[in-house]
Motif scaffolding. Sequence first.
Motif, PDB file in Angstrom:
ATOM      1  N   HIS A   3      -7.499 -10.021 -22.654  1.00  0.00           N
ATOM      2  CA  HIS A   3      -6.815 -11.416 -23.248  1.00  0.00           C
ATOM      3  C   HIS A   3      -5.534 -11.178 -24.018  1.00  0.00           C
ATOM      4  O   HIS A   3      -4.911 -12.274 -24.613  1.00  0.00           O
ATOM      5  CB  HIS A   3      -7.861 -11.648 -24.658  1.00  0.00           C
ATOM      6  CG  HIS A   3      -9.196 -12.277 -24.205  1.00  0.00           C
ATOM      7  ND1 HIS A   3      -9.317 -13.610 -23.333  1.00  0.00           N
ATOM      8  CD2 HIS A   3     -10.495 -11.678 -23.976  1.00  0.00           C
ATOM      9  CE1 HIS A   3     -10.649 -13.796 -23.028  1.00  0.00           C
ATOM     10  NE2 HIS A   3     -11.275 -12.688 -23.127  1.00  0.00           N
TER      11      HIS A   3
ATOM     12  N   VAL B 151      -4.387  -9.354 -26.432  1.00  0.00           N
ATOM     13  CA  VAL B 151      -4.365  -9.276 -27.960  1.00  0.00           C
ATOM     14  C   VAL B 151      -4.612  -7.538 -28.314  1.00  0.00           C
ATOM     15  O   VAL B 151      -4.845  -6.799 -27.499  1.00  0.00           O
ATOM     16  CB  VAL B 151      -5.377  -9.776 -28.488  1.00  0.00           C
ATOM     17  CG1 VAL B 151      -5.425 -11.534 -28.397  1.00  0.00           C
ATOM     18  CG2 VAL B 151      -6.827  -9.278 -28.084  1.00  0.00           C
TER      19      VAL B 151
ATOM     20  N   GLU C 144      -2.218 -13.687 -34.566  1.00  0.00           N
ATOM     21  CA  GLU C 144      -3.126 -13.087 -33.644  1.00  0.00           C
ATOM     22  C   GLU C 144      -4.669 -12.962 -34.209  1.00  0.00           C
ATOM     23  O   GLU C 144      -5.564 -12.955 -33.276  1.00  0.00           O
ATOM     24  CB  GLU C 144      -2.685 -11.771 -33.077  1.00  0.00           C
ATOM     25  CG  GLU C 144      -3.388 -11.161 -31.988  1.00  0.00           C
ATOM     26  CD  GLU C 144      -2.491  -9.798 -31.427  1.00  0.00           C
ATOM     27  OE1 GLU C 144      -2.690  -9.619 -30.224  1.00  0.00           O
ATOM     28  OE2 GLU C 144      -1.674  -9.329 -32.278  1.00  0.00           O
TER      29      GLU C 144
ATOM     30  N   HIS D 213      -6.434 -15.001 -35.753  1.00  0.00           N
ATOM     31  CA  HIS D 213      -7.024 -16.069 -35.387  1.00  0.00           C
ATOM     32  C   HIS D 213      -7.331 -16.399 -34.021  1.00  0.00           C
ATOM     33  O   HIS D 213      -8.344 -16.763 -33.625  1.00  0.00           O
ATOM     34  CB  HIS D 213      -5.903 -17.284 -35.794  1.00  0.00           C
ATOM     35  CG  HIS D 213      -6.349 -18.717 -35.292  1.00  0.00           C
ATOM     36  ND1 HIS D 213      -7.372 -19.569 -36.123  1.00  0.00           N
ATOM     37  CD2 HIS D 213      -5.978 -19.513 -34.231  1.00  0.00           C
ATOM     38  CE1 HIS D 213      -7.509 -20.553 -35.483  1.00  0.00           C
ATOM     39  NE2 HIS D 213      -6.795 -20.670 -34.064  1.00  0.00           N
ATOM     40  N   ARG D 214      -6.512 -15.808 -33.214  1.00  0.00           N
ATOM     41  CA  ARG D 214      -6.314 -15.909 -31.552  1.00  0.00           C
ATOM     42  C   ARG D 214      -7.874 -15.039 -31.252  1.00  0.00           C
ATOM     43  O   ARG D 214      -8.689 -15.701 -30.708  1.00  0.00           O
ATOM     44  CB  ARG D 214      -5.535 -15.513 -30.887  1.00  0.00           C
ATOM     45  CG  ARG D 214      -5.618 -15.519 -29.543  1.00  0.00           C
ATOM     46  CD  ARG D 214      -4.329 -15.058 -28.699  1.00  0.00           C
ATOM     47  NE  ARG D 214      -4.469 -15.435 -27.247  1.00  0.00           N
ATOM     48  CZ  ARG D 214      -4.148 -14.390 -26.286  1.00  0.00           C
ATOM     49  NH1 ARG D 214      -3.423 -13.371 -26.762  1.00  0.00           N
ATOM     50  NH2 ARG D 214      -4.474 -14.542 -25.043  1.00  0.00           N
TER      51      ARG D 214
ATOM     52  N   LEU E 144     -11.149 -16.570 -29.692  1.00  0.00           N
ATOM     53  CA  LEU E 144     -11.856 -15.862 -28.474  1.00  0.00           C
ATOM     54  C   LEU E 144     -13.073 -15.138 -28.444  1.00  0.00           C
ATOM     55  O   LEU E 144     -13.801 -15.313 -27.531  1.00  0.00           O
ATOM     56  CB  LEU E 144     -10.840 -15.001 -27.758  1.00  0.00           C
ATOM     57  CG  LEU E 144      -9.433 -15.543 -27.238  1.00  0.00           C
ATOM     58  CD1 LEU E 144      -8.295 -14.412 -27.215  1.00  0.00           C
ATOM     59  CD2 LEU E 144      -9.573 -16.328 -26.176  1.00  0.00           C
TER      60      LEU E 144
ATOM     61  N   ILE F   8      -5.951 -22.312 -29.769  1.00  0.00           N
ATOM     62  CA  ILE F   8      -4.789 -21.412 -29.539  1.00  0.00           C
ATOM     63  C   ILE F   8      -3.613 -21.994 -29.109  1.00  0.00           C
ATOM     64  O   ILE F   8      -3.757 -22.877 -28.054  1.00  0.00           O
ATOM     65  CB  ILE F   8      -5.538 -20.235 -28.641  1.00  0.00           C
ATOM     66  CG1 ILE F   8      -6.724 -19.680 -28.893  1.00  0.00           C
ATOM     67  CG2 ILE F   8      -4.342 -19.193 -28.359  1.00  0.00           C
ATOM     68  CD1 ILE F   8      -7.465 -18.923 -27.973  1.00  0.00           C
ATOM     69  N   SER F   9      -2.549 -21.717 -29.628  1.00  0.00           N
ATOM     70  CA  SER F   9      -1.172 -22.312 -29.382  1.00  0.00           C
ATOM     71  C   SER F   9      -0.914 -21.823 -28.234  1.00  0.00           C
ATOM     72  O   SER F   9      -1.023 -20.781 -27.689  1.00  0.00           O
ATOM     73  CB  SER F   9      -0.111 -22.130 -30.393  1.00  0.00           C
ATOM     74  OG  SER F   9       0.087 -20.854 -30.454  1.00  0.00           O
TER      75      SER F   9
ATOM     76  N   LEU G  64       0.987 -18.338 -28.119  1.00  0.00           N
ATOM     77  CA  LEU G  64      -0.061 -17.124 -28.358  1.00  0.00           C
ATOM     78  C   LEU G  64      -1.027 -17.030 -27.118  1.00  0.00           C
ATOM     79  O   LEU G  64      -1.117 -16.031 -26.678  1.00  0.00           O
ATOM     80  CB  LEU G  64      -0.966 -17.648 -29.612  1.00  0.00           C
ATOM     81  CG  LEU G  64      -0.289 -17.173 -31.032  1.00  0.00           C
ATOM     82  CD1 LEU G  64      -1.284 -17.495 -31.957  1.00  0.00           C
ATOM     83  CD2 LEU G  64       0.040 -15.634 -30.973  1.00  0.00           C
ATOM     84  N   GLU G  65      -1.463 -18.025 -26.402  1.00  0.00           N
ATOM     85  CA  GLU G  65      -2.106 -18.085 -25.176  1.00  0.00           C
ATOM     86  C   GLU G  65      -1.386 -17.202 -24.168  1.00  0.00           C
ATOM     87  O   GLU G  65      -1.945 -16.770 -23.440  1.00  0.00           O
ATOM     88  CB  GLU G  65      -2.430 -19.367 -25.018  1.00  0.00           C
ATOM     89  CG  GLU G  65      -3.740 -19.465 -23.732  1.00  0.00           C
ATOM     90  CD  GLU G  65      -3.805 -20.863 -23.586  1.00  0.00           C
ATOM     91  OE1 GLU G  65      -4.322 -21.225 -22.208  1.00  0.00           O
ATOM     92  OE2 GLU G  65      -4.062 -21.494 -24.461  1.00  0.00           O
TER      93      GLU G  65
END
Length: 73
Positions: free
Chosen positions: A28, A30, A49, A51-52, A56, A64-65, A68-69
């Motif tokens: 992903h 991250v 991150e 939050h992402r 996920l 997810i904006s 960031l995606e």
Amino acid sequence: MHGIRTAAQARAWLDQQGKSVQEFAREHGVDPATTYQVLAGRKKGRRGEAHRVAVLLGMKLGTISAALENGQR
């Protein structure tokens, strides 16, 4: 997915998929350390991150904006 997962449920979900936290993070895009921190409760996933990662993992409802995606920070 039905509802929000707890940290223990998210870890069990990763185990069911046969994935380590490291593999999940790589797939992903991250940071593995952030993923461990979210699972441990040291980061709540309120922004960025963390939050992402929480979204996920299914530990938080949210979006997810696009930035960031695509792995941009």
